[in-house]
Design a protein around this motif. Sequence first.
Motif, mmCIF file in Angstrom:
data_model
loop_
_atom_site.group_PDB
_atom_site.id
_atom_site.type_symbol
_atom_site.label_atom_id
_atom_site.label_comp_id
_atom_site.label_asym_id
_atom_site.label_seq_id
_atom_site.Cartn_x
_atom_site.Cartn_y
_atom_site.Cartn_z
ATOM 1 N N ARG A 149 44.791 -62.145 68.219
ATOM 2 C CA ARG A 149 45.601 -62.655 69.333
ATOM 3 C C ARG A 149 44.990 -62.288 70.671
ATOM 4 O O ARG A 149 44.794 -63.143 71.536
ATOM 5 N N ASP A 150 44.681 -61.010 70.863
ATOM 6 C CA ASP A 150 44.281 -60.520 72.175
ATOM 7 C C ASP A 150 42.837 -60.818 72.534
ATOM 8 O O ASP A 150 42.536 -61.124 73.679
ATOM 9 N N VAL A 159 47.397 -65.134 72.784
ATOM 10 C CA VAL A 159 48.436 -65.962 72.161
ATOM 11 C C VAL A 159 48.054 -66.271 70.719
ATOM 12 O O VAL A 159 46.912 -66.621 70.442
ATOM 13 N N ILE A 160 49.017 -66.126 69.828
ATOM 14 C CA ILE A 160 48.823 -66.549 68.444
ATOM 15 C C ILE A 160 50.163 -67.060 67.931
ATOM 16 O O ILE A 160 51.213 -66.540 68.281
ATOM 17 N N LEU A 177 53.927 -60.171 66.566
ATOM 18 C CA LEU A 177 52.758 -60.453 67.396
ATOM 19 C C LEU A 177 52.663 -61.895 67.877
ATOM 20 O O LEU A 177 51.859 -62.186 68.764
ATOM 21 N N CYS A 178 53.488 -62.790 67.320
ATOM 22 C CA CYS A 178 53.468 -64.152 67.868
ATOM 23 C C CYS A 178 54.164 -64.183 69.228
ATOM 24 O O CYS A 178 54.040 -65.157 69.971
ATOM 25 N N LEU A 197 53.514 -55.777 72.955
ATOM 26 C CA LEU A 197 52.238 -55.072 73.079
ATOM 27 C C LEU A 197 51.157 -55.991 73.649
ATOM 28 O O LEU A 197 50.162 -56.305 72.973
ATOM 29 N N PRO A 198 51.346 -56.428 74.894
ATOM 30 C CA PRO A 198 50.367 -57.360 75.461
ATOM 31 C C PRO A 198 48.982 -56.734 75.574
ATOM 32 O O PRO A 198 48.837 -55.514 75.618
ATOM 33 N N ALA A 199 47.997 -57.598 75.636
ATOM 34 C CA ALA A 199 46.612 -57.141 75.781
ATOM 35 C C ALA A 199 46.473 -56.386 77.089
ATOM 36 O O ALA A 199 47.073 -56.748 78.096
#
Length: 187
Positions: free
Chosen positions: A59-60, A66-67, A167-168, A173-175
């Motif tokens: 994702r990050d 975004v995933i 995580l979607c 827990l943003p990058a």
Amino acid sequence: MGKSILKYGLIAGVVAGLPISFMSIAGKDQVPPSWGMLVGYLTMLVAFSTIFIAIKRQRDVERGGVIRFWPALGIGLGISFIAGLIYMLAWEAFMAATDIDFIGAYSQAMIAEEQAKGASAEAIAALSAEMQTLAVDYANPLFRMPMTFAEIFPVGVLVSLVSAALLCNSRFLPATRRKGDAGQVAR
């Protein structure tokens, strides 16, 4: 993405497979079944933390923060499958390399546990017959291998579902971004 699934699946399989073999060797099958299951499933959860890490990294780093749920779940299930295969093969290698009678010791421990609970003679006899049937079935690798795979794979599915659901959401827990990076995610 395939290399990531393979890499994290191998790590998870080794992390889950080695401690069980070491515990069986060190305990000489004297570990009570309930403790063995507890340690085994806790080890699997630790091993499957790689699913969370792999999805978050995808994702990050690879997808710009975004995933979607289904691709994230696919990553988790792929890792779970590879880890399940490694776990199963590690158990088969352990069984082939040692002379430990796992199922015999397991059967004795289950019967002793029931006797300690005060089970009736009929219940003990029925359990003994059940354990003898299990021993015959367990000697067949075509029975034992899917049974071993089925120990670990559902845990991976559960961790995959939770990780994908969490995580979607790109706010979870943003990058982290480094100073001076204009819109680029820290690697």
